[in-house]
Design an enzyme around this catalytic site. Structure first.
Site, PDB file in Angstrom:
ATOM      1  CG  HIS A 153      40.611  30.924  42.750  1.00  0.00           C
ATOM      2  ND1 HIS A 153      41.817  30.410  42.915  1.00  0.00           N
ATOM      3  CD2 HIS A 153      39.756  30.382  43.650  1.00  0.00           C
ATOM      4  CE1 HIS A 153      41.907  29.670  43.800  1.00  0.00           C
ATOM      5  NE2 HIS A 153      40.697  29.360  44.281  1.00  0.00           N
ATOM      6  CB  SER A 164      38.954  59.860  27.562  1.00  0.00           C
ATOM      7  OG  SER A 164      39.807  59.907  26.318  1.00  0.00           O
ATOM      8  CE  LYS A 212      38.057  54.617  28.836  1.00  0.00           C
ATOM      9  NZ  LYS A 212      39.461  54.162  28.642  1.00  0.00           N
ATOM     10  CD  GLU A 242      42.940  54.337  36.629  1.00  0.00           C
ATOM     11  OE1 GLU A 242      43.668  54.139  35.664  1.00  0.00           O
ATOM     12  OE2 GLU A 242      41.710  55.089  36.306  1.00  0.00           O
TER      13      GLU A 242
END
Ligand code: ARG
Length: 471
Positions: A157, A278, A284, A291
């Site tokens: 979970h 970024s 970042k 992704e």
């Protein structure tokens, strides 16, 4: 002007839009190598059977070699007016060798030709995917071996459940990829029958030898029914189904990489090689490769559903609908190859933060099950009761805001007087994972043995692949 290949009964050429919707050369030029291989096999067989003269066959095979060279060198002009790869190759062959080229299309049709070409292409691609899968498994096993004793939280979970080792987690993917390889192999074994010679749909009256062409092209045997031969695209569907399941696996792993690299988790770090910055937020470091591996799944599943949809309403045998089999398949399998390579790259690049992982592994009372198991083992307590007692001890630690092993013996004995100091042996996360020695469990010794078993098997696979002659 009417089509030079089939335009005998046509006075006019097609409307521009007809040509545009009909032509496949823009994408099926990728089948050039397979198309030429198929034509060489066919010509050789026609001559062996006395259907065409040996001089013509010789000229055809030589000429096809020349066409292949031109295509490889980028010196070939693909013409939309010639619709597809089959007619582009044949028309160029005629320019190079003249009249004998006209004999090549005896006892075949573009219907069995395209079915053969595409099977060959899918087969070649499955072999490339298998090699890429082997490489990814190799990367995972090597990393797992390095981190067989690195503890991390195991989740259910997505809540901390029990400590596991980082190596064990990676080896889970090695198993999945092993099943993926099995699925591709199964698909390959079933697709390895040759449709060439089924002709348009009914077979041919020429005395062809389908065994000969099948063998020449590395197929196990010819397909058995001419209608099925030209109208079957199961081999595409099976391959896309295997690709979809594999993409789903890669996507789950990619999702974990995305989670693990967030500063909040910071379980692993990816280097500059596999992250991007970024343009506005200088702090970042984004896991774009992960992704995109996750996202490529969309087009791969889409290709499978698209192909099922194209096929589901087609009366036997061939229909032009089937020309829509190629673009999504090329696209999906290209995306898959990229995703596999990027995932292997990320695995080799990733550095787990062992300290942080260990801390996280111990948080959330992850060794509560070990405590309960100890009560069962040492005090012969029924598991349900042990679960209850453990719950109360966890409650105690939680109320004080400390880890289980930070409780004193006296505090634990306050809940269950028979508990002894030995309990501390199972409460640390390292002890916890070391004790999981059941077959397939996370104990570091298990993980090392499993990784070594796989590495040996992968080396054997590679040797077998190198020894296999190319079809
Ligand atoms: N370009 C066609 C395809 O991909 C080749 C077969 C064409 N056959 C035909 N009868 N028009 O399916």
């Amino acid at each position: 002007m009417a089509n030079e290949m089939w335009g005998g009964r046509f006075a006019e050429g097609p409307a521009a839009i007809m040509q545009e919707i009909n032509a496949s050369i823009g994408f099926d030029k990728r089948l050039a190598a397979q198309d030429i291989r198929g034509s060489m096999a066919h010509a050789e067989m026609l001559a062996a059977q006395g259907i065409i003269d040996p001089q013509s066959a010789e000229a055809i095979i030589q000429g096809l070699g020349k066409v292949k060279q031109e295509i490889d060198a980028g010196a070939f002009t693909f013409k939309t007016s010639l619709e597809d790869i089959h007619m582009n190759v044949e028309a160029r062959l005629a320019e190079i060798i003249g009249a004998p080229a006209g004999r090549l299309h005896t006892a075949r049709s573009r219907n069995d030709q395209v079915a053969t070409d595409f099977r060959l292409w899918v087969r070649d691609t499955i072999d490339a995917i298998d090699a890429a899968l082997g490489d990814l498994q190799q990367a995972l096993c090597e990393k797992a071996l390095q981190h067989s004793g690195t503890v991390m939280p195991g989740f259910t979970h997505l809540q901390s459940a029990q400590p596991v080792t980082f190596g064990h987690h990676l080896m889970a993917y090695v198993e999945m990829l092993g099943r993926d390889r099995g699925r591709f192999r199964d698909a390959r074994a079933r697709l390895n029958e040759c449709p060439l010679g089924a002709a348009a749909l009914a077979g041919t009256s020429f005395p062809i030898d389908r065994m000969r062409t099948a063998k020449w092209l590395g197929f196990d045997r010819p397909t058995a029914n001419s209608l099925d031969s030209v109208s079957d695209r199961d081999f595409v569907l099976e391959t896309l189904a295997a690709a979809s399941i594999l993409a789903m696996h890669l996507s789950r792993f990619a999702e974990e990489i995305v989670i693990w690299t967030t500063p909040q988790f910071a379980f692993i770090a990816l280097s500059d090689k596999f992250t991007t910055g970024s343009s506005i937020m200088p702090q970042k470091r984004n896991p774009d490769a992960a992704e995109l591996v996750r996202a490529k799944t969309g087009r791969i599943f889409g290709a499978m559903v698209g192909m099922l949809t194209v096929m589901k309403g087609l009366a036997l045998a061939y229909a032009k609908d089937m020309q829509e089999d190629k673009e999504p398949t090329f696209d999906a399998l290209d995306a898959l190859a990229l995703a596999l390579a990027a995932t292997a790259g990320m695995v080799r690049d990733m550095e787990p933060d062992a300290k942080r992982l260990k801390k996280a592994a111990g948080s959330g009372y992850a060794t509560a099950t070990d405590l309960a198991d100890w009560l069962v083992r040492t005090l012969k307590m029924p598991f349900r009761e042990a679960h209850h007692v453990t719950g109360r001890i966890v409650g105690l630690a939680s109320a004080r805001g400390i880890d289980l092993e930070k409780l004193s013996l006296a505090e634990m004995q306050g809940v269950e007087p028979r508990i002894t100091a030995e309990i501390f042996d199972v409460l640390g996360v390292l002890n916890s994972v070391r004790s999981r020695t059941s077959y397939g469990g996370t104990a570091p010794a298990n993980v090392r043995a499993q990784a070594k078993r796989w590495l040996a098997r992968l080396a054997k696979d590679r040797a077998a692949r190198q020894a296999r002659p190319l079809a």
